[in-house]
Design a protein around this motif. Structure first.
Motif, PDB file in Angstrom:
ATOM      1  N   LEU A 181      58.704 -59.785 -29.618  1.00  0.00           N
ATOM      2  CA  LEU A 181      58.967 -58.460 -30.186  1.00  0.00           C
ATOM      3  C   LEU A 181      60.059 -58.643 -31.222  1.00  0.00           C
ATOM      4  N   HIS A 182      59.763 -58.258 -32.454  1.00  0.00           N
ATOM      5  CA  HIS A 182      60.727 -58.361 -33.548  1.00  0.00           C
ATOM      6  C   HIS A 182      61.024 -56.950 -34.056  1.00  0.00           C
ATOM      7  N   PRO A 183      62.029 -56.284 -33.453  1.00  0.00           N
ATOM      8  CA  PRO A 183      62.364 -54.929 -33.910  1.00  0.00           C
ATOM      9  C   PRO A 183      63.120 -54.983 -35.233  1.00  0.00           C
ATOM     10  N   PRO A 184      63.069 -53.901 -35.999  1.00  0.00           N
ATOM     11  CA  PRO A 184      63.819 -53.894 -37.258  1.00  0.00           C
ATOM     12  C   PRO A 184      65.322 -53.922 -36.970  1.00  0.00           C
ATOM     13  N   ARG A 185      66.040 -54.708 -37.705  1.00  0.00           N
ATOM     14  CA  ARG A 185      67.500 -54.778 -37.633  1.00  0.00           C
ATOM     15  C   ARG A 185      68.030 -55.084 -36.231  1.00  0.00           C
ATOM     16  N   ALA A 186      67.318 -55.889 -35.467  1.00  0.00           N
ATOM     17  CA  ALA A 186      67.783 -56.280 -34.140  1.00  0.00           C
ATOM     18  C   ALA A 186      67.249 -57.673 -33.821  1.00  0.00           C
ATOM     19  N   LYS A 187      67.835 -58.279 -32.821  1.00  0.00           N
ATOM     20  CA  LYS A 187      67.440 -59.616 -32.399  1.00  0.00           C
ATOM     21  C   LYS A 187      66.075 -59.578 -31.716  1.00  0.00           C
ATOM     22  N   ALA A 188      65.267 -60.577 -31.984  1.00  0.00           N
ATOM     23  CA  ALA A 188      63.932 -60.661 -31.388  1.00  0.00           C
ATOM     24  C   ALA A 188      64.043 -60.950 -29.892  1.00  0.00           C
ATOM     25  N   ALA A 189      63.073 -60.426 -29.132  1.00  0.00           N
ATOM     26  CA  ALA A 189      62.943 -60.733 -27.708  1.00  0.00           C
ATOM     27  C   ALA A 189      61.683 -61.567 -27.562  1.00  0.00           C
ATOM     28  N   VAL A 190      61.797 -62.717 -26.878  1.00  0.00           N
ATOM     29  CA  VAL A 190      60.679 -63.645 -26.808  1.00  0.00           C
ATOM     30  C   VAL A 190      60.458 -64.109 -25.370  1.00  0.00           C
ATOM     31  N   TYR A 191      59.195 -64.085 -24.944  1.00  0.00           N
ATOM     32  CA  TYR A 191      58.782 -64.676 -23.668  1.00  0.00           C
ATOM     33  C   TYR A 191      57.969 -65.912 -23.995  1.00  0.00           C
ATOM     34  N   ARG A 192      58.261 -67.025 -23.321  1.00  0.00           N
ATOM     35  CA  ARG A 192      57.484 -68.259 -23.449  1.00  0.00           C
ATOM     36  C   ARG A 192      57.153 -68.736 -22.034  1.00  0.00           C
ATOM     37  N   CYS A 193      55.898 -69.012 -21.776  1.00  0.00           N
ATOM     38  CA  CYS A 193      55.475 -69.369 -20.419  1.00  0.00           C
ATOM     39  C   CYS A 193      56.172 -70.615 -19.892  1.00  0.00           C
ATOM     40  N   TYR A 194      56.525 -71.552 -20.759  1.00  0.00           N
ATOM     41  CA  TYR A 194      57.147 -72.797 -20.311  1.00  0.00           C
ATOM     42  C   TYR A 194      58.648 -72.674 -20.070  1.00  0.00           C
ATOM     43  N   ASP A 195      59.236 -71.519 -20.433  1.00  0.00           N
ATOM     44  CA  ASP A 195      60.666 -71.303 -20.218  1.00  0.00           C
ATOM     45  C   ASP A 195      60.875 -70.784 -18.798  1.00  0.00           C
ATOM     46  N   GLU A 196      61.418 -71.624 -17.937  1.00  0.00           N
ATOM     47  CA  GLU A 196      61.570 -71.273 -16.528  1.00  0.00           C
ATOM     48  C   GLU A 196      62.544 -70.128 -16.289  1.00  0.00           C
ATOM     49  N   THR A 197      63.348 -69.784 -17.278  1.00  0.00           N
ATOM     50  CA  THR A 197      64.308 -68.696 -17.093  1.00  0.00           C
ATOM     51  C   THR A 197      63.709 -67.336 -17.422  1.00  0.00           C
ATOM     52  N   GLY A 198      62.513 -67.308 -17.991  1.00  0.00           N
ATOM     53  CA  GLY A 198      61.882 -66.052 -18.389  1.00  0.00           C
ATOM     54  C   GLY A 198      60.753 -65.657 -17.459  1.00  0.00           C
ATOM     55  N   SER A 199      60.446 -64.371 -17.469  1.00  0.00           N
ATOM     56  CA  SER A 199      59.366 -63.835 -16.643  1.00  0.00           C
ATOM     57  C   SER A 199      58.699 -62.685 -17.392  1.00  0.00           C
ATOM     58  N   LEU A 200      57.422 -62.456 -17.124  1.00  0.00           N
ATOM     59  CA  LEU A 200      56.735 -61.308 -17.719  1.00  0.00           C
ATOM     60  C   LEU A 200      57.309 -59.994 -17.192  1.00  0.00           C
ATOM     61  N   ASP A 201      58.031 -60.059 -16.081  1.00  0.00           N
ATOM     62  CA  ASP A 201      58.658 -58.862 -15.518  1.00  0.00           C
ATOM     63  C   ASP A 201      60.011 -58.552 -16.152  1.00  0.00           C
ATOM     64  N   ASP A 202      60.518 -59.456 -16.994  1.00  0.00           N
ATOM     65  CA  ASP A 202      61.805 -59.214 -17.663  1.00  0.00           C
ATOM     66  C   ASP A 202      61.718 -57.951 -18.513  1.00  0.00           C
ATOM     67  N   ILE A 203      62.773 -57.152 -18.466  1.00  0.00           N
ATOM     68  CA  ILE A 203      62.846 -55.895 -19.204  1.00  0.00           C
ATOM     69  C   ILE A 203      63.611 -56.131 -20.506  1.00  0.00           C
ATOM     70  N   VAL A 204      63.068 -55.599 -21.600  1.00  0.00           N
ATOM     71  CA  VAL A 204      63.714 -55.725 -22.906  1.00  0.00           C
ATOM     72  C   VAL A 204      63.831 -54.351 -23.561  1.00  0.00           C
ATOM     73  N   ALA A 205      64.842 -54.201 -24.390  1.00  0.00           N
ATOM     74  CA  ALA A 205      65.008 -52.966 -25.159  1.00  0.00           C
ATOM     75  C   ALA A 205      64.043 -52.997 -26.330  1.00  0.00           C
ATOM     76  N   THR A 206      63.399 -51.855 -26.569  1.00  0.00           N
ATOM     77  CA  THR A 206      62.426 -51.759 -27.659  1.00  0.00           C
ATOM     78  C   THR A 206      62.688 -50.501 -28.463  1.00  0.00           C
ATOM     79  N   PRO A 207      62.165 -50.451 -29.681  1.00  0.00           N
ATOM     80  CA  PRO A 207      62.170 -49.178 -30.393  1.00  0.00           C
ATOM     81  C   PRO A 207      61.273 -48.208 -29.619  1.00  0.00           C
ATOM     82  N   PRO A 208      61.291 -46.943 -29.922  1.00  0.00           N
ATOM     83  CA  PRO A 208      60.429 -45.989 -29.206  1.00  0.00           C
ATOM     84  C   PRO A 208      58.950 -46.379 -29.316  1.00  0.00           C
ATOM     85  N   LEU A 209      58.346 -46.714 -28.189  1.00  0.00           N
ATOM     86  CA  LEU A 209      56.933 -47.078 -28.150  1.00  0.00           C
ATOM     87  C   LEU A 209      56.132 -46.210 -27.208  1.00  0.00           C
ATOM     88  N   ALA A 210      56.793 -45.425 -26.365  1.00  0.00           N
ATOM     89  CA  ALA A 210      56.109 -44.677 -25.310  1.00  0.00           C
ATOM     90  C   ALA A 210      54.975 -43.813 -25.861  1.00  0.00           C
TER      91      ALA A 210
END
Length: 121
Positions: free
Chosen positions: A86-115
């Protein structure tokens, strides 16, 4: 004096814009973002097969935010998410990579309004 006043005004406008963005943020898990990407009508999808392995690439742009996902397709048709970003405008990207043992698909990230954009039109 006039130059200083215009600089302060510009700075205050930028600060107000940053506060509006921060207040308008939502939170979503990477799994929720994956479902949004898969099912949104504006998502661009391509598929490539290399050495008998099939990969799908998804790309979606919403209000200046870029969402990208890469999956590997199993023989039964089930997809495994390899990378999601996720590459939001004017903010740091949030990235999930399957091989990164510290990340999970359940990790919560801040996003622009998407609801309001999660349900296909």
């Amino acid at each position: 004096m006039m130059l200083m006043k215009s600089q302060w005004k510009r700075w205050l406008e930028q600060a107000a814009g940053a506060v509006r963005e921060w207040v308008g943020q939502e939170t979503h898990s990477f799994a929720e973002l994956a479902e949004l990407i898969r099912h949104h009508p504006d998502t661009v999808q391509s598929e490539r097969t290399w050495l008998g392995l099939t990969y799908r690439f998804y790309s979606l742009a919403l209000d200046g935010a870029a969402l990208k996902m890469e999956t590997k397709v199993a023989p039964a048709g089930r997809e495994r998410i390899l990378q999601l970003s996720l590459h939001p405008p004017r903010a740091k990207a949030a990235v999930y990579r399957c091989y990164d043992e510290t990340g999970s698909l359940d990790d919560i990230v801040a996003t622009p309004p998407l609801a309001q954009k999660t349900a296909p039109s």
